[in-house]
Design an enzyme around this catalytic site. Structure first.
Site, PDB file in Angstrom:
ATOM      1  N   GLU A   1       9.899  16.713  14.341  1.00 59.55           N
ATOM      2  CA  GLU A   1      10.365  16.596  12.963  1.00 59.55           C
ATOM      3  C   GLU A   1       9.542  17.528  12.074  1.00 59.55           C
ATOM      4  O   GLU A   1       8.320  17.416  12.018  1.00 59.55           O
ATOM      5  CB  GLU A   1      10.201  15.140  12.508  1.00 59.55           C
ATOM      6  CG  GLU A   1      10.819  14.858  11.176  1.00 59.55           C
ATOM      7  CD  GLU A   1      10.705  13.394  10.779  1.00 59.55           C
ATOM      8  OE1 GLU A   1       9.648  12.773  11.051  1.00 59.55           O
ATOM      9  OE2 GLU A   1      11.656  12.873  10.174  1.00 59.55           O
TER      10      GLU A   1
ATOM     11  N   CYS B   1      13.741  11.400   6.354  1.00 64.93           N
ATOM     12  CA  CYS B   1      13.754  11.083   7.785  1.00 64.93           C
ATOM     13  C   CYS B   1      15.155  11.196   8.362  1.00 64.93           C
ATOM     14  O   CYS B   1      15.328  11.438   9.547  1.00 64.93           O
ATOM     15  CB  CYS B   1      13.191   9.690   8.012  1.00 64.93           C
ATOM     16  SG  CYS B   1      13.899   8.480   6.905  1.00 64.93           S
TER      17      CYS B   1
ATOM     18  N   LYS C   1       0.867  -1.179   0.000  1.00 64.73           N
ATOM     19  CA  LYS C   1       0.000   0.000   0.000  1.00 64.73           C
ATOM     20  C   LYS C   1       0.905   1.231   0.000  1.00 64.73           C
ATOM     21  O   LYS C   1       1.417   1.659   1.025  1.00 64.73           O
ATOM     22  CB  LYS C   1      -0.912   0.045   1.226  1.00 64.73           C
ATOM     23  CG  LYS C   1      -1.977   1.131   1.059  1.00 64.73           C
ATOM     24  CD  LYS C   1      -2.458   1.747   2.333  1.00 64.73           C
ATOM     25  CE  LYS C   1      -1.589   2.810   2.881  1.00 64.73           C
ATOM     26  NZ  LYS C   1      -1.374   4.007   2.022  1.00 64.73           N
TER      27      LYS C   1
ATOM     28  N   GLY D   1      -4.772   3.079  -1.126  1.00 71.49           N
ATOM     29  CA  GLY D   1      -5.682   3.396  -0.032  1.00 71.49           C
ATOM     30  C   GLY D   1      -5.026   4.356   0.929  1.00 71.49           C
ATOM     31  O   GLY D   1      -3.849   4.699   0.774  1.00 71.49           O
ATOM     32  N   ASP D   2      -5.807   4.773   1.901  1.00 71.43           N
ATOM     33  CA  ASP D   2      -5.223   5.672   2.904  1.00 71.43           C
ATOM     34  C   ASP D   2      -4.905   4.889   4.175  1.00 71.43           C
ATOM     35  O   ASP D   2      -5.182   3.686   4.274  1.00 71.43           O
ATOM     36  CB  ASP D   2      -6.130   6.888   3.158  1.00 71.43           C
ATOM     37  CG  ASP D   2      -7.512   6.493   3.641  1.00 71.43           C
ATOM     38  OD1 ASP D   2      -7.697   5.330   4.045  1.00 71.43           O
ATOM     39  OD2 ASP D   2      -8.412   7.359   3.619  1.00 71.43           O
ATOM     40  N   GLY D   3      -4.333   5.597   5.158  1.00 70.87           N
ATOM     41  CA  GLY D   3      -3.893   4.927   6.371  1.00 70.87           C
ATOM     42  C   GLY D   3      -5.052   4.382   7.182  1.00 70.87           C
ATOM     43  O   GLY D   3      -5.014   3.239   7.659  1.00 70.87           O
TER      44      GLY D   3
ATOM     45  N   GLY E   1      -7.970   3.534   6.187  1.00 70.79           N
ATOM     46  CA  GLY E   1      -8.725   2.502   5.477  1.00 70.79           C
ATOM     47  C   GLY E   1      -7.893   1.251   5.257  1.00 70.79           C
ATOM     48  O   GLY E   1      -7.739   0.417   6.163  1.00 70.79           O
TER      49      GLY E   1
ATOM     50  N   GLU F   1      10.305   1.929  10.235  1.00 75.33           N
ATOM     51  CA  GLU F   1      11.335   2.927   9.944  1.00 75.33           C
ATOM     52  C   GLU F   1      10.628   4.277  10.033  1.00 75.33           C
ATOM     53  O   GLU F   1       9.807   4.609   9.186  1.00 75.33           O
ATOM     54  CB  GLU F   1      11.931   2.654   8.560  1.00 75.33           C
ATOM     55  CG  GLU F   1      13.307   3.238   8.388  1.00 75.33           C
ATOM     56  CD  GLU F   1      13.257   4.695   8.024  1.00 75.33           C
ATOM     57  OE1 GLU F   1      13.354   5.541   8.957  1.00 75.33           O
ATOM     58  OE2 GLU F   1      13.110   4.998   6.844  1.00 75.33           O
TER      59      GLU F   1
HETATM   60  P1  ADP Z   1       3.212  11.313   6.494  1.00 73.32           P
HETATM   61  O1  ADP Z   1       2.719  11.972   7.752  1.00 73.32           O
HETATM   62  O2  ADP Z   1       4.631  11.545   6.221  1.00 73.32           O
HETATM   63  O3  ADP Z   1       2.284  11.397   5.323  1.00 73.32           O
HETATM   64  P2  ADP Z   1       2.304   8.849   7.419  1.00 73.32           P
HETATM   65  O4  ADP Z   1       3.070   8.168   8.457  1.00 73.32           O
HETATM   66  O5  ADP Z   1       1.013   9.485   7.763  1.00 73.32           O
HETATM   67  O6  ADP Z   1       3.307   9.830   6.797  1.00 73.32           O
HETATM   68  O7  ADP Z   1       2.042   7.898   6.185  1.00 73.32           O
HETATM   69  C1  ADP Z   1       2.968   6.973   5.674  1.00 73.32           C
HETATM   70  C2  ADP Z   1       2.211   5.795   5.140  1.00 73.32           C
HETATM   71  O8  ADP Z   1       1.488   5.174   6.198  1.00 73.32           O
HETATM   72  C3  ADP Z   1       1.167   6.117   4.082  1.00 73.32           C
HETATM   73  O9  ADP Z   1       1.117   5.053   3.153  1.00 73.32           O
HETATM   74  C4  ADP Z   1      -0.106   6.209   4.901  1.00 73.32           C
HETATM   75  O10 ADP Z   1      -1.273   5.962   4.131  1.00 73.32           O
HETATM   76  C5  ADP Z   1       0.112   5.102   5.902  1.00 73.32           C
HETATM   77  N1  ADP Z   1      -0.598   5.234   7.185  1.00 73.32           N
HETATM   78  C6  ADP Z   1      -0.845   6.367   7.881  1.00 73.32           C
HETATM   79  N2  ADP Z   1      -1.508   6.093   9.025  1.00 73.32           N
HETATM   80  C7  ADP Z   1      -1.648   4.749   9.070  1.00 73.32           C
HETATM   81  C8  ADP Z   1      -2.254   3.818   9.991  1.00 73.32           C
HETATM   82  N3  ADP Z   1      -2.837   4.233  11.123  1.00 73.32           N
HETATM   83  N4  ADP Z   1      -2.247   2.493   9.698  1.00 73.32           N
HETATM   84  C9  ADP Z   1      -1.642   2.062   8.581  1.00 73.32           C
HETATM   85  N5  ADP Z   1      -1.077   2.862   7.665  1.00 73.32           N
HETATM   86  C10 ADP Z   1      -1.058   4.191   7.893  1.00 73.32           C
END
Ligand code: ADP
Length: 477
Positions: free
Chosen positions: A382, A282, A174, A205-207, A209, A249
């Site tokens: 950060e 990072c 994803k 998808g998003d985090g 979802g 990471e």
């Molecule tokens: P940024 O803040 O740098 O956008 P994120 O850590 O929010 O970084 O996102 C990095 C990746 O993790 C993206 O693919 C995002 O969709 C996914 N993501 C964000 N929140 C979650 C979560 N709670 N569970 C799983 N994946 C997530």
């Protein structure tokens, strides 16, 4: 490019079952460049089922067969490098020259060195002469959820996909919803390289979802995640109920310790490094710690470098820095710059707002703050933008204490001509990596952090072992 609304599941590009559409934007122009589908639970389930079904067959293949498939992928990746650079540059705003070199090159490098590591790896090895008959088998972990961010898309995707494939795992990738096009292009390449259906799957998808669904999924054995510490914490909790292996990471707040005897380019190099990729790394050296005798001179150098840093659209050939990835990131960085001003750090260059003449696009002014102290927000958190802080120190002990005064521990940097001191300091820094005197780690060096920068290591033999279980068998033969 395929119809970007589709997911890649079981060797096919398929329409979403329960997703919703989202526009992907070019951060240089704020224009829509593609429409993807943010998948739903049913899309993620379909991908996990495909990966689960493909696992026994792929896990059983000989390492040589997996390596041969990765070599085919390497050829295709090289052939389509131009398209890949274009995809990365438009989706996340890396200037085209940076996209062609560092961004695409990082992916190629990780693929190449994963192949080399896998060729030299003993997947079966005796325990030792003292225990004849005991055999240690390295076996693939199983179905992996690979969740990646947008800042170095092919770097991060390849650090996961290549070793997972080499190990014999099957997977659901994803990618970040802001920058999915490069990952979709990689899916086309994996398809062309002839991996069996279901070994590699991609669901957009998003985090909240697909991300959350994959990390809590009963049929997923491992989550490998790169992104923010906030998301890493959420993922660890979500993965705990099913006792998944979790590799994280996360963020960083790297210190760059510059002693008075450092080479004369070290300040300039440190500022440029901080601003590289528009500060969206990072491992960026964001906290410059400078020995007091050269501090004011360093502040002036940093001002000059920042003021001479060109900012501009990603499609222009040159060494400019591009926009940040999105309006959300732009606003977050503005918040941090405001915090720096309100908390009375000395603003040396840049500041709030957009650079002159760049009203469209998410462009940020290269910003330098001096006299930053550990109680300030811009020291602790950060920023993920082109914002550098400077702080003076008097002694080696103070420099080490300042460098370690952060919840993060990814990469720290040391600049000094004194080798004995460099080694002393490197030993005391609480970070997964220490880079000294401007020299990067070599190919296959382990990448990862201590403290809240994460768990596990990517790259080289360490990155391959992340995707392997260790099985001990007695009376083997
Ligand atoms: P940024 O803040 O740098 O956008 P994120 O850590 O929010 O970084 O996102 C990095 C990746 O993790 C993206 O693919 C995002 O969709 C996914 N993501 C964000 N929140 C979650 C979560 N709670 N569970 C799983 N994946 C997530």
């Amino acid at each position: 490019m395929q119809d970007a609304t589709k997911h890649y599941i079981n060797g096919q590009w398929v329409a979403s079952i329960d997703g919703r559409e989202m526009a992907v934007e070019d951060p240089s122009t704020e224009e829509k460049i593609a429409t993807i589908t943010l998948g739903g639970d049913a899309d993620a389930d379909a991908a996990v089922n495909a990966a689960k079904a493909a696992f026994p067959g792929w896990a059983e293949t000989k390492p040589d067969a997996r390596i041969a498939a990765l070599e085919r992928l390497m050829d295709i990746y090289k052939e389509r490098a131009g398209e890949m650079a274009q995809a990365i540059s438009t989706e996340m705003g890396a200037p085209i020259a940076l996209a062609q070199t560092a961004q695409v090159g990082a992916g190629a490098g990780h693929l190449k060195h994963t192949i080399r590591t896998a060729k030299g790896f003993a997947f079966e090895r005796p325990l030792g002469d003292h225990a004849p008959g005991d055999m240690i088998l390295y076996e693939p972990v199983g179905v992996c959820a690979l969740i990646t961010p947008w800042n170095w898309p092919m770097n991060q995707v390849m650090l996961k996909v290549a070793p997972a494939l080499a190990a014999g795992c099957t997977m659901v990738l994803k990618p970040a919803e802001q920058a999915p096009l490069s990952a979709m292009l990689l899916a086309e390449m994996i398809d062309a390289a002839g991996f069996p259906p279901g070994v590699f799957n991609l669901v957009n998808g998003d985090g909240a979802g697909v991300g959350a669904h994959l990390t809590s999924h009963g049929q997923v054995d491992m989550v490998s995640f790169t992104g923010s510490t906030r998301a890493g914490v959420a993922i660890s909790k979500s993965a705990a109920d099913t006792v998944k292996r979790v590799s994280l990471e996360l963020g960083g707040k790297g210190a760059n310790i510059i002693f008075a005897d450092a080479d004369e380019k070290s300040v300039t190099r440190g500022v440029r490094h901080c601003f590289n990729n528009t500060g969206q790394s990072c491992n960026a050296p964001t906290r410059m710690l400078v020995e007091r005798s050269i501090y004011e001179q360093a502040v002036e150098t940093a001002r000059t470098v920042a003021e001479n840093t060109e900012v501009g659209p990603a499609d222009v050939e040159g060494r400019q820095i591009g926009p940040v990835v999105s309006e959300v990131q732009f606003n977050r960085i503005q918040y941090y710059i405001k915090q720096g001003i309100d908390e009375r750090a000395r603003l040396v260059a840049g500041g709030m707002g957009k650079p002159d003449g760049l009203s469209i696009g998410y462009f940020v002014r290269p910003t330098v703050f001096a006299d930053v102290t550990p109680d300030m927000t811009i020291w602790r958190e950060e920023v993920f933008g082109p914002v550098l802080t400077l702080t003076p120190f008097d002694t080696e002990e103070e420099a080490i204490a300042l460098a370690n005064d952060t919840p993060y521990g990814l990469t720290n940097y040391v600049q000094t001509a004194d080798k004995a001191r460099a080694q002393r300091v490197a030993r005391q820094l609480r970070s997964g990596m220490v880079e000294m005197n401007g020299k990067f780690g070599g190919a296959g060096t382990p990448f990862g952090g201590m403290k809240q920068s994460g768990t596990g290591r990517e790259g080289g033999v360490w990155g391959l072992e992340e995707f392997l279980e260790v099985k001990a068998v007695s009376d083997w033969g």
